[in-house]
Design an enzyme around this catalytic site. Structure first.
Site, mmCIF file in Angstrom:
data_model
loop_
_atom_site.group_PDB
_atom_site.id
_atom_site.type_symbol
_atom_site.label_atom_id
_atom_site.label_comp_id
_atom_site.label_asym_id
_atom_site.label_seq_id
_atom_site.Cartn_x
_atom_site.Cartn_y
_atom_site.Cartn_z
ATOM 1 N N HIS A 175 5.467 19.981 16.885
ATOM 2 C CA HIS A 175 4.377 20.902 17.239
ATOM 3 C C HIS A 175 4.485 22.217 16.470
ATOM 4 C CE1 HIS A 175 6.632 22.762 20.984
ATOM 5 N NE2 HIS A 175 6.971 23.384 19.877
ATOM 6 N N ASN A 234 9.252 17.822 18.340
ATOM 7 C CA ASN A 234 8.194 16.808 18.280
ATOM 8 C C ASN A 234 7.147 17.138 17.214
ATOM 9 O OD1 ASN A 234 6.771 18.911 19.379
ATOM 10 N ND2 ASN A 234 6.289 17.900 21.321
ATOM 11 N N ASP A 277 0.973 32.125 20.760
ATOM 12 C CA ASP A 277 0.743 31.452 22.036
ATOM 13 C C ASP A 277 1.318 32.255 23.208
ATOM 14 O OD1 ASP A 277 3.386 31.016 21.314
ATOM 15 O OD2 ASP A 277 3.112 28.883 20.932
ATOM 16 N N GLU A 329 0.613 20.363 20.591
ATOM 17 C CA GLU A 329 1.473 19.210 20.785
ATOM 18 C C GLU A 329 0.918 18.011 20.014
ATOM 19 O OE1 GLU A 329 4.164 19.980 21.967
ATOM 20 O OE2 GLU A 329 4.190 20.627 24.057
HETATM 21 P P1 PGA Z 1 12.578 27.019 18.826
HETATM 22 O O1 PGA Z 1 11.077 26.589 19.063
HETATM 23 O O2 PGA Z 1 12.562 28.032 17.739
HETATM 24 O O3 PGA Z 1 13.020 27.597 20.139
HETATM 25 O O4 PGA Z 1 13.337 25.794 18.449
HETATM 26 C C1 PGA Z 1 10.267 26.314 17.978
HETATM 27 C C2 PGA Z 1 8.930 25.812 18.457
HETATM 28 O O5 PGA Z 1 8.889 25.133 19.478
HETATM 29 O O6 PGA Z 1 7.930 26.115 17.794
#
Ligand code: PGA
Length: 257
Positions: free
Chosen positions: A138, A136, A67, A143
């Site tokens: 995702h 959450n 992304d 999302e």
């Molecule tokens: P993080 O993010 O490794 O910074 O916790 C993971 C994600 O949002 O996929």
């Protein structure tokens, strides 16, 4: 799903690096799907170290990142391209023309996303896809409520995700609210998914993903349908799982096969 529960973040990074090294040794022209965020930083550090010791070469590989933020130039300090340059690309022997990232400032984001899908297809599909997981649930920036069949597209970030990522931006800095992300359907076509989760903030999302019902409420739960999904968790991220004893036992048995 293969659920591997390890002592700490360092063990998760080492085990993930072993999987990358095995992948690239068995197929030097592997197509690797890469991720950003705090979680994979330790893995990238181990990969860079293994490269510097001559135990890994990525020069035959192609990469596709999951992304990119909409509205940030590739050279912006908070862009995911800058993140990847800093933590991996500039330390290893990947060929620049085989590094693929979504362009967050493309004039036509829809065409950009379509072209990205084409490039993945032309490369022969992704052999190993690295994923983190949001609090959450995702994966990528898919999302909750994302279609489980979605393709690469523009996505509105949830307030929860914006808040979780606020730490990377200074108070007066523009923080993106949209992103381009590989879709869940795109991720599901990759041949091996490797999801890393560390820390207690991820425990509930991991529980939902592994032991909850498959639902767009927790996009990572779709991995229950993936033919080859490996989840590497530290004890804190695994702390809300119910069947921990079974996962540990299964890994122990696997070692003897
Ligand atoms: P993080 O993010 O490794 O910074 O916790 C993971 C994600 O949002 O996929």
């Amino acid at each position: 799903m293969r659920i591997v529960i390890l002592n700490d973040q360092t063990s998760v990074a080492e085990a993930a690096a072993d999987i990358f090294v095995d992948q690239v040794s068995s197929k030097p022209d592997s197509v690797l799907g890469l991720a950003t965020g705090s979680t994979p930083i330790a893995l990238y550090k181990v990969l860079c170290h293994r490269f510097s010791c001559g135990k890994l070469s990525l020069k035959g590989c192609a990469t596709f990142n999951l992304d990119e933020y909409v509205g940030l130039e590739g050279h912006h300090e908070q862009s995911y391209r800058t993140f990847m340059n800093k933590h991996l690309f500039r330390h290893v022997d990947l060929l620049p023309q085989r590094i693929h990232m979504l362009d967050g400032v493309a004039d036509d984001p829809v065409a950009e996303c379509r072209a990205y899908e084409d490039r993945i297809r032309e490369a022969g599909g992704i052999d190993l896809q690295l994923l983190g997981i949001g609090q959450n649930g995702h994966i990528g920036f898919n999302e909750p409520s994302s279609s489980l069949a979605s393709r690469t597209r523009i996505k509105t970030l949830t307030p929860n995700t914006i808040e979780a990522n606020r730490r990377f931006f200074s108070a007066d800095e523009f923080q993106p609210r949209l992103a381009l992300t590989m879709g869940i359907g795109t991720i599901m076509e990759t041949r091996h998914v490797l999801l890393l989760a560390t820390g207690k903030e991820k425990a509930e999302a991991v529980r939902q993903a592994v032991e909850g019902s498959v639902s767009a409420r927790c996009p990572a739960s779709v991995l229950q349908f993936h033919p080859r999904a490996t989840l590497l968790l530290d004890g804190a991220a695994a702390s809300r799982l119910e069947d921990t004893q079974y996962y540990l036992h299964a890994e122990d048995e696997n070692r003897h096969l």
